[in-house]
Scaffold this motif. Sequence first.
Motif, mmCIF file in Angstrom:
data_model
loop_
_atom_site.group_PDB
_atom_site.id
_atom_site.type_symbol
_atom_site.label_atom_id
_atom_site.label_comp_id
_atom_site.label_asym_id
_atom_site.label_seq_id
_atom_site.Cartn_x
_atom_site.Cartn_y
_atom_site.Cartn_z
ATOM 1 N N LEU A 90 0.852 -1.189 0.000
ATOM 2 C CA LEU A 90 0.000 0.000 0.000
ATOM 3 C C LEU A 90 0.887 1.239 0.000
ATOM 4 O O LEU A 90 1.657 1.458 0.940
ATOM 5 C CB LEU A 90 -0.907 0.016 1.231
ATOM 6 C CG LEU A 90 -1.906 -1.138 1.398
ATOM 7 C CD1 LEU A 90 -2.534 -1.099 2.782
ATOM 8 C CD2 LEU A 90 -2.984 -1.061 0.322
ATOM 9 N N PRO A 93 -1.493 5.210 1.284
ATOM 10 C CA PRO A 93 -2.833 4.714 1.625
ATOM 11 C C PRO A 93 -3.659 5.725 2.408
ATOM 12 O O PRO A 93 -3.120 6.511 3.190
ATOM 13 C CB PRO A 93 -2.536 3.483 2.487
ATOM 14 C CG PRO A 93 -1.218 3.803 3.128
ATOM 15 C CD PRO A 93 -0.450 4.582 2.100
ATOM 16 N N LYS A 127 -7.929 3.389 -0.032
ATOM 17 C CA LYS A 127 -7.449 3.565 -1.395
ATOM 18 C C LYS A 127 -5.949 3.771 -1.297
ATOM 19 O O LYS A 127 -5.438 4.361 -0.324
ATOM 20 C CB LYS A 127 -8.141 4.721 -2.100
ATOM 21 C CG LYS A 127 -7.821 6.105 -1.571
ATOM 22 C CD LYS A 127 -8.484 7.165 -2.447
ATOM 23 C CE LYS A 127 -8.151 8.585 -1.953
ATOM 24 N NZ LYS A 127 -8.764 9.622 -2.804
ATOM 25 N N ALA A 128 -5.232 3.266 -2.283
ATOM 26 C CA ALA A 128 -3.778 3.345 -2.262
ATOM 27 C C ALA A 128 -3.266 3.185 -3.690
ATOM 28 O O ALA A 128 -4.046 3.000 -4.631
ATOM 29 C CB ALA A 128 -3.202 2.263 -1.363
ATOM 30 N N ASP A 130 -0.236 1.100 -6.131
ATOM 31 C CA ASP A 130 0.717 0.000 -6.158
ATOM 32 C C ASP A 130 2.085 0.550 -6.553
ATOM 33 O O ASP A 130 2.253 1.758 -6.761
ATOM 34 C CB ASP A 130 0.241 -1.130 -7.086
ATOM 35 C CG ASP A 130 0.161 -0.721 -8.558
ATOM 36 O OD1 ASP A 130 0.756 0.318 -8.945
ATOM 37 O OD2 ASP A 130 -0.498 -1.454 -9.324
ATOM 38 N N ARG A 137 -8.341 0.081 -4.691
ATOM 39 C CA ARG A 137 -9.005 0.073 -3.385
ATOM 40 C C ARG A 137 -8.964 -1.326 -2.800
ATOM 41 O O ARG A 137 -8.977 -2.319 -3.525
ATOM 42 C CB ARG A 137 -10.454 0.550 -3.508
ATOM 43 C CG ARG A 137 -10.551 2.021 -3.883
ATOM 44 C CD ARG A 137 -11.884 2.623 -3.500
ATOM 45 N NE ARG A 137 -11.914 4.049 -3.800
ATOM 46 C CZ ARG A 137 -12.725 4.919 -3.215
ATOM 47 N NH1 ARG A 137 -13.577 4.511 -2.288
ATOM 48 N NH2 ARG A 137 -12.693 6.196 -3.539
ATOM 49 N N MET A 148 -4.108 -3.396 8.540
ATOM 50 C CA MET A 148 -4.110 -2.227 7.666
ATOM 51 C C MET A 148 -4.183 -0.940 8.488
ATOM 52 O O MET A 148 -3.448 0.024 8.241
ATOM 53 C CB MET A 148 -5.287 -2.308 6.687
ATOM 54 C CG MET A 148 -5.100 -3.333 5.587
ATOM 55 S SD MET A 148 -6.649 -3.792 4.746
ATOM 56 C CE MET A 148 -7.243 -2.215 4.152
#
Length: 200
Positions: A90, A93, A127-128, A130, A137, A148
């Motif tokens: 993430l 994030p 949401k993040a 890569d 998401r 997380m």
Amino acid sequence: MIRKILTFPDPRLREVSKPVETFGPELQKLADDMIETMYDAHGIGLAAPQIGELIRMVVIDTRPRDDKGRRYKDEDMTELEKAVKQPLILINPEIVNGEGKTTYDEGCLSVPGYFETVTRNQVVEMKAFDVNGKEFRVKSDGLLGICMQHELDHLEGTLFIDHLSFVKSNKIKTQIKKHGYPPKQKDEETESAPEKAETK
């Protein structure tokens, strides 16, 4: 490459991490190092500031593993957890939604040997980006959802012990500063969150 994990009271753990702006091979190498370091420490999550990199990136793998690192018992995972490909990376994030409440006995690679009950959202959606800069998401509950949230705290300079009552948190911090950490047991595994949890 296995990196050194910082432990409280290292001041770098209290810094607010900066957003990642450049995506490329160097970021991929850092992600690989973080995953290798997490596995070596028998952890289930690791944030970049825990290895002294003050950027907004975390890696997570909460899939059950035996003492040799082999995966097992996927049936112990929730349906939301099973739907997420792990190891999870993430970058930048953000929590976009949180539902319900749950309590877990959390631990942390940066506060080894201590486990305390922390209240978190039962379901969390983030949401993040890569490593290639593509936004996505991810939504989960269970151990993955807890992890997380735990790892995202590190990006704000927050440790799980900061979620405890002032008296309990201060007692742990004072004990560590005065006496250091308890000696690590031969078979002990220090994780960012436990494999068992009580949901309320």
